[in-house]
Design a protein around this motif. Sequence first.
Motif, PDB file in Angstrom:
ATOM      1  N   VAL A  19       5.669   5.866   8.785  1.00  0.00           N
ATOM      2  CA  VAL A  19       4.376   5.761   9.469  1.00  0.00           C
ATOM      3  C   VAL A  19       4.583   5.447  10.948  1.00  0.00           C
ATOM      4  CG1 VAL A  19       2.223   4.444   9.625  1.00  0.00           C
ATOM      5  CG2 VAL A  19       3.152   5.071   7.387  1.00  0.00           C
ATOM      6  N   GLU A  20       5.436   4.466  11.220  1.00  0.00           N
ATOM      7  CA  GLU A  20       5.644   4.049  12.604  1.00  0.00           C
ATOM      8  C   GLU A  20       6.307   5.152  13.430  1.00  0.00           C
ATOM      9  OE1 GLU A  20       7.728   0.443  11.866  1.00  0.00           O
ATOM     10  OE2 GLU A  20       5.907  -0.609  11.227  1.00  0.00           O
ATOM     11  N   TRP A  46      -1.735  11.064   9.729  1.00  0.00           N
ATOM     12  CA  TRP A  46      -0.750  11.618   8.787  1.00  0.00           C
ATOM     13  C   TRP A  46      -1.292  12.904   8.176  1.00  0.00           C
ATOM     14  CZ3 TRP A  46       4.185  10.080   7.729  1.00  0.00           C
ATOM     15  CH2 TRP A  46       4.792  10.594   6.590  1.00  0.00           C
ATOM     16  N   ALA A  47      -2.562  12.852   7.751  1.00  0.00           N
ATOM     17  CA  ALA A  47      -3.174  14.035   7.156  1.00  0.00           C
ATOM     18  C   ALA A  47      -3.367  15.134   8.185  1.00  0.00           C
ATOM     19  CB  ALA A  47      -4.519  13.663   6.529  1.00  0.00           C
ATOM     20  N   GLU A  48      -3.537  14.751   9.465  1.00  0.00           N
ATOM     21  CA  GLU A  48      -3.729  15.776  10.491  1.00  0.00           C
ATOM     22  C   GLU A  48      -2.447  16.567  10.738  1.00  0.00           C
ATOM     23  OE1 GLU A  48      -6.016  16.311  14.771  1.00  0.00           O
ATOM     24  OE2 GLU A  48      -5.215  14.347  14.225  1.00  0.00           O
ATOM     25  N   VAL A  49      -1.298  15.954  10.511  1.00  0.00           N
ATOM     26  CA  VAL A  49      -0.051  16.722  10.576  1.00  0.00           C
ATOM     27  C   VAL A  49      -0.094  17.842   9.536  1.00  0.00           C
ATOM     28  CG1 VAL A  49       2.443  16.634  10.239  1.00  0.00           C
ATOM     29  CG2 VAL A  49       1.290  14.755  11.432  1.00  0.00           C
ATOM     30  N   GLN A  61       0.820  -1.206   0.000  1.00  0.00           N
ATOM     31  CA  GLN A  61       0.000   0.000   0.000  1.00  0.00           C
ATOM     32  C   GLN A  61       0.859   1.263   0.000  1.00  0.00           C
ATOM     33  OE1 GLN A  61      -2.981   0.042  -0.894  1.00  0.00           O
ATOM     34  NE2 GLN A  61      -4.417  -0.286   0.775  1.00  0.00           N
ATOM     35  N   LEU A  62       1.909   1.262   0.811  1.00  0.00           N
ATOM     36  CA  LEU A  62       2.718   2.463   0.961  1.00  0.00           C
ATOM     37  C   LEU A  62       3.492   2.825  -0.303  1.00  0.00           C
ATOM     38  CD1 LEU A  62       3.962   1.896   4.586  1.00  0.00           C
ATOM     39  CD2 LEU A  62       2.644   3.855   3.804  1.00  0.00           C
ATOM     40  N   ALA A  63       3.644   1.870  -1.187  1.00  0.00           N
ATOM     41  CA  ALA A  63       4.322   2.158  -2.451  1.00  0.00           C
ATOM     42  C   ALA A  63       3.564   3.204  -3.260  1.00  0.00           C
ATOM     43  CB  ALA A  63       4.483   0.878  -3.267  1.00  0.00           C
ATOM     44  N   ASP A  64       2.292   3.434  -2.912  1.00  0.00           N
ATOM     45  CA  ASP A  64       1.488   4.408  -3.654  1.00  0.00           C
ATOM     46  C   ASP A  64       0.920   5.489  -2.731  1.00  0.00           C
ATOM     47  OD1 ASP A  64       0.534   5.156  -6.213  1.00  0.00           O
ATOM     48  OD2 ASP A  64      -1.468   4.463  -5.697  1.00  0.00           O
ATOM     49  N   GLN A  65       1.576   5.723  -1.583  1.00  0.00           N
ATOM     50  CA  GLN A  65       1.105   6.719  -0.622  1.00  0.00           C
ATOM     51  C   GLN A  65       2.189   7.778  -0.388  1.00  0.00           C
ATOM     52  OE1 GLN A  65      -2.153   6.445   0.503  1.00  0.00           O
ATOM     53  NE2 GLN A  65      -2.164   4.732  -0.927  1.00  0.00           N
ATOM     54  N   THR A  66       1.795   8.897   0.206  1.00  0.00           N
ATOM     55  CA  THR A  66       2.773   9.959   0.426  1.00  0.00           C
ATOM     56  C   THR A  66       3.730   9.613   1.555  1.00  0.00           C
ATOM     57  OG1 THR A  66       1.330  11.180   1.949  1.00  0.00           O
ATOM     58  CG2 THR A  66       1.144  11.706  -0.379  1.00  0.00           C
ATOM     59  N   ALA A  67       3.321   8.763   2.509  1.00  0.00           N
ATOM     60  CA  ALA A  67       4.218   8.389   3.609  1.00  0.00           C
ATOM     61  C   ALA A  67       5.446   7.640   3.094  1.00  0.00           C
ATOM     62  CB  ALA A  67       3.482   7.545   4.645  1.00  0.00           C
ATOM     63  N   GLY A  68       5.248   6.795   2.086  1.00  0.00           N
ATOM     64  CA  GLY A  68       6.376   6.153   1.406  1.00  0.00           C
ATOM     65  C   GLY A  68       6.881   4.879   2.031  1.00  0.00           C
ATOM     66  N   THR A  69       7.146   4.886   3.347  1.00  0.00           N
ATOM     67  CA  THR A  69       7.742   3.718   3.992  1.00  0.00           C
ATOM     68  C   THR A  69       7.024   3.416   5.306  1.00  0.00           C
ATOM     69  OG1 THR A  69       9.340   4.975   5.319  1.00  0.00           O
ATOM     70  CG2 THR A  69       9.999   4.366   3.066  1.00  0.00           C
ATOM     71  N   ALA A  70       7.121   2.137   5.708  1.00  0.00           N
ATOM     72  CA  ALA A  70       6.559   1.737   6.994  1.00  0.00           C
ATOM     73  C   ALA A  70       7.245   2.468   8.136  1.00  0.00           C
ATOM     74  CB  ALA A  70       6.685   0.217   7.167  1.00  0.00           C
ATOM     75  N   PRO A 115      -3.478  10.047  -3.158  1.00  0.00           N
ATOM     76  CA  PRO A 115      -3.164   8.970  -2.218  1.00  0.00           C
ATOM     77  C   PRO A 115      -4.071   8.992  -0.996  1.00  0.00           C
ATOM     78  CG  PRO A 115      -1.140   9.944  -3.034  1.00  0.00           C
ATOM     79  CD  PRO A 115      -2.260  10.788  -3.563  1.00  0.00           C
ATOM     80  N   ARG A 116      -4.357   7.794  -0.486  1.00  0.00           N
ATOM     81  CA  ARG A 116      -5.294   7.650   0.627  1.00  0.00           C
ATOM     82  C   ARG A 116      -4.839   8.424   1.859  1.00  0.00           C
ATOM     83  NH1 ARG A 116     -10.415   6.129   0.354  1.00  0.00           N
ATOM     84  NH2 ARG A 116      -9.911   4.322  -0.918  1.00  0.00           N
ATOM     85  N   ASP A 117      -3.541   8.531   2.082  1.00  0.00           N
ATOM     86  CA  ASP A 117      -3.080   9.243   3.276  1.00  0.00           C
ATOM     87  C   ASP A 117      -2.983  10.746   3.052  1.00  0.00           C
ATOM     88  OD1 ASP A 117      -0.787   9.333   1.714  1.00  0.00           O
ATOM     89  OD2 ASP A 117       0.493   8.275   3.125  1.00  0.00           O
ATOM     90  N   PHE A 118      -3.457  11.212   1.904  1.00  0.00           N
ATOM     91  CA  PHE A 118      -3.528  12.642   1.611  1.00  0.00           C
ATOM     92  C   PHE A 118      -4.976  13.111   1.490  1.00  0.00           C
ATOM     93  CE2 PHE A 118      -3.111  16.453  -1.079  1.00  0.00           C
ATOM     94  CZ  PHE A 118      -2.021  17.090  -0.499  1.00  0.00           C
ATOM     95  N   VAL A 119      -5.885  12.185   1.170  1.00  0.00           N
ATOM     96  CA  VAL A 119      -7.254  12.576   0.829  1.00  0.00           C
ATOM     97  C   VAL A 119      -7.992  13.196   2.011  1.00  0.00           C
ATOM     98  CG1 VAL A 119      -8.427  10.378   1.353  1.00  0.00           C
ATOM     99  CG2 VAL A 119      -9.255  11.804  -0.525  1.00  0.00           C
ATOM    100  N   GLU A 120      -7.628  12.816   3.254  1.00  0.00           N
ATOM    101  CA  GLU A 120      -8.312  13.380   4.413  1.00  0.00           C
ATOM    102  C   GLU A 120      -7.804  14.770   4.772  1.00  0.00           C
ATOM    103  OE1 GLU A 120     -10.942  12.154   5.752  1.00  0.00           O
ATOM    104  OE2 GLU A 120     -10.903  10.230   4.690  1.00  0.00           O
ATOM    105  N   PHE A 121      -6.702  15.170   4.210  1.00  0.00           N
ATOM    106  CA  PHE A 121      -6.092  16.450   4.565  1.00  0.00           C
ATOM    107  C   PHE A 121      -6.995  17.646   4.250  1.00  0.00           C
ATOM    108  CE2 PHE A 121      -3.103  19.569   2.328  1.00  0.00           C
ATOM    109  CZ  PHE A 121      -3.093  20.468   3.373  1.00  0.00           C
TER     110      PHE A 121
END
Length: 697
Positions: free
Chosen positions: A315-316, A633-636, A303-312, A508-514
């Motif tokens: 996120v951690e 992530w988006a809340e940051v 999943q992260l290969a297509d997200q703005t976070a990029g790596t596990a 990306p899913r981790d950007f859409v909530e921003f």
Amino acid sequence: MTSAKSSPPASTVPARTAAEAAPALSNPFFTPSELPYELPPFARIRHEHFLPAFERGMADQLAEIAAIGGSGAPPTFENTVEALERSGAVLYRASRVFFNKANADTDGATQELEAEIVPRLAAHEDAVLLDPALFARLEALHEQRDRLGLDGEQRRLLERHHALRVRAGARLAPEQQGRLRELNAEIAALCTEFRKNLRTDTAAAALVVERTEELAGLPADEIAAAAESARELGHDGHYVIGLRNFTNPPQLATLEDPALRERLLTASLERGLTSNGPLAVTVVTLRAERAALLGYPHHAAWQLADQTAGTAGAVEEMLGKLIGPALAHAEREGAALAEAAGVAEVRAADWQYYAERVRKERFDLDAAALRPYLELERVLRDGVFHAATLVYGVTFTERPDLVAYHPDARVFEVHNADGSPVGLYIGDFHARESKQGGAWMNELVLQSRLLDQRSVVVNNLNIPKPPAGDPVLLNWREVITLFHEFGHALHGLFSDVRYPLLAGTKVPRDFVEFPSQVNEMWAEWPEVLAHYARHHRTGEPMPPELPAKLREAERFGEGFNSVEHLAAALLDWSWHTLPAAELPDKDGTAAFEAATLERHGLARPAIPPRYRTGYFAHVFGGGYAAGYYGYRWAEVLDADTVRWFRENGRTVRESGEIFRRELLSRGNSVEPMEAFRAVVGHDPDIGPLLARRGAQE
């Protein structure tokens, strides 16, 4: 306005005889809608139209893909990438309407068709993504991308199409692709079953209350709504409290009967445990197998290969920075509640009740006293719409002449400050038995300059509907939810891109909530709050001291909110970072949850996760698998952007234009973090979020 729509190139449209073409006259999905903004012609759409539209739509697109891949002409951006963007028009129209109906106004026939069609659609998607001839043409163009003279959006589109196929397995051997197709179809079918089970279990778990006295503490309008729900469900003379998608129903804050509070929370926590717990284990096992097949250590990495976070690791690290401050904040809150309750430790079912008592005592704020000032129609028009006018200059005109998919759903036309058209907004705010829980945004028509289309977006909420003639009064959380979902709507409405794949919320899913989280800020912006927070009977403004008290009181609950969100995010993350061999058996869901929370220091009985596995529809019935961290992530990004709005020295209107131009309008036509930096001028800073969450108290 009726848009003129470009037709797919003639070479990609399969030929049809006159006899085959005749049904198009009766099936509204076979031709573009002639309504303004290509609003689907809901008055003409019947259940029997969906399956033929799905089948023709899939057949048409496969023929279009075959024509693109089989072309004897050398691949060009126009005959390959743009042709791909034009493909699948019938399937697109049918899918958007059907899945909106499946979520917002389902019935038995819809659920049967959903169970049948979802695996077929998964197989169809694989056929499109894994078509070898098409991929060979995209691969050739991708290798030449620096020499093709593409502009920025064209290059982004080519790279997205290529990356989607590589990530989907286009480079796997044929036998591996065969297993991949099986996995995708099975996962899709199981996720549909999860959603169906959850609808059934949530409805069955609704509390039937026999006597009015048991509802002591509940506001009168909520009691009336519970009586109305009971009447609709065949429990005349009783009261029904329905469950929300998340763990803690809002009624826990006001119900005085501790036994009823316990019943309500238990019903919420245990739904789906039997039906969906084992199913979730199967889903994560199949996802882990698919990740391994695609060359990833676990589903989260894929999943992260297509997200703005990029790596596990990224996120951690982010989650790790938030856990300690959240726990410390929650412990301070818990100590205050225990003191108010006169007990050593407050139970989970009692937390919200005593939190309200502390808010009243410490901040002199009664949440129930706010509700008369938060009437839905005024919040919508004088709050949500008014804020959008202040910030972006847009205006909203209700269009009762345009028919939506349900009588509760209302259509509004949106215009820019200069009168130019933006699109349509559909608001569907009330709970009903045919609607899934929660709140969300759908796009019925995606904006695209290539196809000459403007956006048609839908917001769904689940506000209980009172008896006819009674006002719809909201709690503060429902106000925030309305502003949040409208942020998604603006992201779709303001899209200004050429190609559908890059439009609106297709980021990306981790950007859409921003963007949606940023939009929450306007709910308490003084000029906006003063405009909508007026007593529904007298029109008197909310007392001036209440907004400040409200902000203080909301901050008091940040510890609880942070811990429950983080617990849910880490459950999702843990499910999807284990290889298949280390996952529990089908009866081990509860033990897995307990061990995960203990490992991360989040095993707090008084603060259960916002979602448990059995009703975690984001993850097991939707697209947030290994992605629920995205809210944090988006809340940051959100907290950093709110600071920018407040401190950049420009007017609200000037700042809104920048945010719209550089980010909301761009969709995925630029790298999302590039768009973020274009607005705030720097990389994300976690400091504003830590301050918001009470870490610096």
